[in-house]
Design a protein around this motif. Structure first.
Motif, mmCIF file in Angstrom:
data_model
loop_
_atom_site.group_PDB
_atom_site.id
_atom_site.type_symbol
_atom_site.label_atom_id
_atom_site.label_comp_id
_atom_site.label_asym_id
_atom_site.label_seq_id
_atom_site.Cartn_x
_atom_site.Cartn_y
_atom_site.Cartn_z
ATOM 1 N N SER A 1 0.888 -1.361 0.139
ATOM 2 C CA SER A 1 -0.049 0.225 0.108
ATOM 3 C C SER A 1 0.748 1.281 0.128
ATOM 4 O O SER A 1 1.982 1.171 0.326
ATOM 5 N N SER A 2 0.330 2.522 -0.385
ATOM 6 C CA SER A 2 1.128 3.661 -0.256
ATOM 7 C C SER A 2 0.891 4.070 1.204
ATOM 8 O O SER A 2 1.934 5.100 1.546
ATOM 9 N N ILE B 1 -8.273 10.568 -10.723
ATOM 10 C CA ILE B 1 -9.010 10.824 -9.272
ATOM 11 C C ILE B 1 -8.655 12.141 -9.165
ATOM 12 O O ILE B 1 -7.528 12.608 -9.071
ATOM 13 N N THR C 1 -10.226 13.713 -6.201
ATOM 14 C CA THR C 1 -10.825 13.944 -5.171
ATOM 15 C C THR C 1 -9.776 13.701 -3.762
ATOM 16 O O THR C 1 -8.749 13.304 -4.366
ATOM 17 N N MET D 1 -14.024 6.069 -9.334
ATOM 18 C CA MET D 1 -13.863 5.195 -8.415
ATOM 19 C C MET D 1 -13.187 5.429 -7.112
ATOM 20 O O MET D 1 -12.073 6.277 -7.331
ATOM 21 N N ALA E 1 -11.030 3.313 -4.421
ATOM 22 C CA ALA E 1 -10.432 1.752 -4.150
ATOM 23 C C ALA E 1 -9.249 1.978 -3.143
ATOM 24 O O ALA E 1 -8.482 3.039 -3.212
ATOM 25 N N SER E 2 -8.659 0.602 -2.856
ATOM 26 C CA SER E 2 -7.574 0.709 -2.078
ATOM 27 C C SER E 2 -6.828 -0.739 -2.338
ATOM 28 O O SER E 2 -7.602 -1.636 -2.899
ATOM 29 N N SER E 3 -5.634 -0.883 -1.556
ATOM 30 C CA SER E 3 -4.948 -2.201 -1.541
ATOM 31 C C SER E 3 -5.788 -3.147 -0.713
ATOM 32 O O SER E 3 -5.786 -4.436 -1.037
ATOM 33 N N TYR F 1 -19.042 8.941 -3.699
ATOM 34 C CA TYR F 1 -18.761 7.490 -4.263
ATOM 35 C C TYR F 1 -20.000 6.612 -3.293
ATOM 36 O O TYR F 1 -20.013 6.893 -2.189
ATOM 37 N N ASP G 1 -9.590 6.184 6.175
ATOM 38 C CA ASP G 1 -10.237 7.298 5.342
ATOM 39 C C ASP G 1 -11.271 7.963 5.891
ATOM 40 O O ASP G 1 -12.286 7.018 6.644
ATOM 41 N N PHE H 1 -15.283 11.558 -0.058
ATOM 42 C CA PHE H 1 -13.916 11.338 0.477
ATOM 43 C C PHE H 1 -13.309 12.652 1.096
ATOM 44 O O PHE H 1 -13.266 13.665 0.304
ATOM 45 N N ARG I 1 -7.393 11.586 4.328
ATOM 46 C CA ARG I 1 -6.936 10.423 5.253
ATOM 47 C C ARG I 1 -6.819 10.762 6.570
ATOM 48 O O ARG I 1 -6.149 11.906 6.965
HETATM 49 P P1 AMP Z 1 -3.404 2.450 -1.681
HETATM 50 O O1 AMP Z 1 -3.651 1.507 -0.400
HETATM 51 O O2 AMP Z 1 -1.906 2.757 -1.808
HETATM 52 O O3 AMP Z 1 -4.063 1.607 -2.925
HETATM 53 O O4 AMP Z 1 -4.174 3.682 -1.417
HETATM 54 C C1 AMP Z 1 -5.535 3.582 -0.941
HETATM 55 C C2 AMP Z 1 -5.995 4.949 -0.610
HETATM 56 O O5 AMP Z 1 -5.741 6.135 -1.766
HETATM 57 C C3 AMP Z 1 -7.450 5.095 -0.264
HETATM 58 O O6 AMP Z 1 -7.312 4.336 1.317
HETATM 59 C C4 AMP Z 1 -7.720 6.584 -0.155
HETATM 60 O O7 AMP Z 1 -7.050 7.392 0.849
HETATM 61 C C5 AMP Z 1 -6.913 6.928 -1.479
HETATM 62 N N1 AMP Z 1 -7.946 6.965 -2.598
HETATM 63 C C6 AMP Z 1 -7.980 5.866 -3.162
HETATM 64 N N2 AMP Z 1 -9.089 6.094 -4.170
HETATM 65 C C7 AMP Z 1 -9.514 7.534 -3.939
HETATM 66 C C8 AMP Z 1 -10.436 8.669 -4.427
HETATM 67 N N3 AMP Z 1 -11.234 8.264 -5.450
HETATM 68 N N4 AMP Z 1 -10.266 9.687 -3.844
HETATM 69 C C9 AMP Z 1 -9.515 10.007 -2.891
HETATM 70 N N5 AMP Z 1 -8.712 9.281 -2.348
HETATM 71 C C10 AMP Z 1 -8.643 7.948 -2.966
#
Ligand code: AMP
Length: 611
Positions: free
Chosen positions: A101-102, A305, A307, A330, A332-334, A353, A425, A441, A444
């Motif tokens: 994940s980031s 994206i 947002t 969309m 989404a996340s890891s 969303y 989030d 959204f 974070r």
């Molecule tokens: P990662 O786990 O690296 O894939 O990052 C996922 C995180 O990126 C999410 O938990 C959000 O904090 C952010 N993120 C993903 N999609 C969006 C979106 N459409 N708008 C705002 N933040 C997003």
């Protein structure tokens, strides 16, 4: 009838897709119950759940006995799997890879479990975006999408399991590579250019293919706004070479990745001097205003994206876009994919969303709205806290019980081994689609700075600043206050820190040595987490960090400003990140020195130690 967990449907059949979305959102409660039942019954015998539920899978007990957790709580289990223990400690289904994940923990990316079935869940999710776009934009099947998509480095865990970012995993999967040839997944970028591990060659080749096929392009985009703007900057820097390749029909010699080269040569196929001249003409225009619309005149929208932290790029995107709608499709996340924007043409600030109830079991931790309001009034990033004391049991509400206008932190129980996991989030309920709530959204939890996929929190920043200020103390300087902001006025954006210093003897400030201050900048960068350093060194998606030294008394002026905006003097704490333009102006007007990092921080894919 309740939809199956991962219903199969033909994405070209819009009517069927929209019907599915209606069914899922109308039956949101029932689907959520079904999801939880399925997850619990399948995973009741995992070591993790057994520890709380003794092998039972009662939904009420689940809420009472299984705790709401953070990454640190599940990290030991994930590390055990990475070190070769069987998946069953957390998941009945085999964990086939880990998604980096980031978000980071201890400076390294967090790792989320994933399964083969999860790829099908993601494919289902992507397929549902098609009928939604189709409903609002006509004729998308008459051309191609120029999507700039990239893979990132991956590592192997001690047990030989692969760990990589979620999109890298998806693009490399057979679900993506063997996607059925349908009208909506015809991209200008050949797969070989997306799957090229050299990001510069990948970018060059994808832009070259996009330009050659300009007449066919109906939509352009990237995942995040930051990546799309990086592509525009790349175009600005490389248009002459791109035009020369288009004019000659030959790809530059430095494109050495053979699959990429072959794929691009097929697209380029023959010299096209007229197209090369046309593109040259567009760039010889002094301003790049509207360049996207000028280069790809048939394009109907930009899909990126915008947002969350990406909202900072809206003005720059609007400048380059020539009035094209900016579409965030969309969320989404890891951990898992969450939701879809049902009104893709809505203005970026109105985007909401709708969480798809078959993706995971969703719970929501109520968050004090008061903190949010204070944060937005002061133009600082919100540091909300859940309503319950962190030490007490955290009380969540279900998807069906969230209230309009309220703020929540998202908690998920996934099909892949995460139970009541805090995503971090913060979302606000803006409405309902049938029975399914829609969320904006907000931001974070705790993140103060973000340019690309980096997420720097207050603690990371404090640690990095603490390391750097050690360089100044032997010279008699003390750092008395600091704050920061993400400067995205140029591409790539960069972190700016404002520092107020004083001398130990309280003398007038003597000149600061440039080389020492540059070292301070580099030390901050080196002390930030591995996602920041990767963006900075490998992806070039963040520019050199800057420290601006401000006159003594500047932070008092900042406090006066906050108090004038309604902050309480007694409770005032210097915000570690500033968003309000007025506050930035106050600081900027008192800057006496500006210094930039002169070196890129070290980064290498992290290694996992065998335990
Ligand atoms: P990662 O786990 O690296 O894939 O990052 C996922 C995180 O990126 C999410 O938990 C959000 O904090 C952010 N993120 C993903 N999609 C969006 C979106 N459409 N708008 C705002 N933040 C997003």
């Amino acid at each position: 009838m309740l939809p199956r967990m991962i219903p199969s449907f033909n994405p070209n059949d819009s009517e069927c897709g929209m019907k599915l979305l209606e069914d899922l959102t109308t039956n949101a409660y029932e689907v959520q119950q079904q999801v939880l039942e399925e997850i619990l019954s399948k995973n009741a015998q995992t070591e993790y759940l057994k520890g709380f539920l003794n092998g039972h899978h009662d939904k009420i007990d689940f809420k009472k006995k299984v705790p709401v957790v953070n990454y640190e709580d599940v990290k030991p289990y994930i590390e055990r799997i990475a070190n070769g223990e069987p998946s069953e400690i957390i998941s009945a289904q085999k964990i086939t890879e880990l998604l980096t994940s980031s978000g980071t923990s201890g400076g390294q990316p967090k790792m989320m479990p994933s399964t083969v079935e999860d790829l099908d869940r993601k494919t289902f999710f992507y397929n549902l975006l098609v009928p939604v776009m189709n409903k609002y934009v006509d004729g998308l099947d008459q051309g191609k999408g120029m999507y700039l998509l990239f893979i990132k480095p991956e590592i192997s865990t001690p047990s030989g399991m692969v760990a990589r970012p979620v999109l890298t995993s998806y693009y490399k999967s057979s679900n993506f590579r063997n996607r059925p040839f349908n009208r909506f997944n015809i991209y200008t970028s050949p797969d070989a250019t997306i799957l090229c591990s050299d990001s510069k060659q990948s970018m060059y080749c994808q832009l070259l293919c996009g330009l050659v096929q300009r007449d066919e392009v109906l939509r352009v985009g990237a995942v995040f706004a930051s990546a799309f703007l990086r592509a525009i900057k790349f175009l600005e820097d490389h248009w002459e070479e791109l035009c020369s390749n288009i004019g000659s029909g030959l790809v530059s010699d430095w494109i050495t990745d053979s699959s990429c080269r072959n794929a691009v040569s097929l697209v380029l196929s023959k010299p096209n001097p007229d197209l090369a001249d046309l593109i040259r003409h567009e760039f010889s225009n002094k301003s790049l205003e509207g360049i996207v619309k000028r280069l790809w005149p048939r394009t109907k929208y930009i899909e990126v994206i915008v947002t969350g932290s990406m909202a900072q790029y809206i003005p720059t995107l609007e400048f380059y876009s020539g009035g094209l709608p900016l579409i965030s499709t969309m969320y989404a996340s890891s951990e898992c994919y969450f939701g879809i924007n049902f009104n893709p043409l809505s203005k970026p600030h109105d985007v909401a969303y709708t969480l798809l109830p078959n993706m995971a079991y969703f719970e929501f931790l109520p968050v004090e709205k008061r903190h949010e309001e204070v944060a937005s009034r002061e133009g600082v990033s919100g540091q909300e806290c859940p309503k319950a004391d962190e030490e007490e049991t955290l009380e969540t509400v279900d998807l069906m019980d969230v209230k309009l206008g309220h703020y929540y932190e998202l908690v998920v129980t996934t099909f892949t081994g995460l139970y009541r996991y805090r995503v971090g989030d913060i979302l606000m309920v803006t409405g309902f689609h049938n029975k399914a709530p829609q969320f904006r959204f907000m931001h974070r939890r705790n993140v103060v700075l973000s340019i690309d996929t980096d997420k720097t929190n207050e603690e990371d920043l404090l640690n990095a600043v603490t390391q750097a200020k050690l360089l100044l103390e032997p010279l008699g300087f003390l750092l008395i206050e600091y704050t920061s902001y993400a400067d995205t006025s140029s591409i790539p954006g960069h972190y700016v820190l404002f520092w107020e210093l004083k001398t130990k003897e309280n003398n007038d400030m003597i000149e600061l040595e440039t080389s020492i201050m540059e070292q301070c900048c580099s030390t901050v960068e080196q002390s930030l987490d591995s996602v920041y350093r990767r963006c900075r060194r490998k992806d070039n998606s963040i520019g050199p960090l800057e420290i601006r030294i401000v006159k003594q008394g500047t932070f008092d002026a900042l406090m006066d400003f906050s108090v004038s905006q309604g902050s309480s003097v007694n409770q005032y704490k210097t915000p570690r990140c500033i968003q309000s333009e007025e506050a930035i102006r106050i600081l900027d007007s008192r800057v006496v020195g500006r210094f930039f990092s002169k070196s890129t921080p070290l980064w290498e894919p992290f290694r996992m130690e065998t335990k």
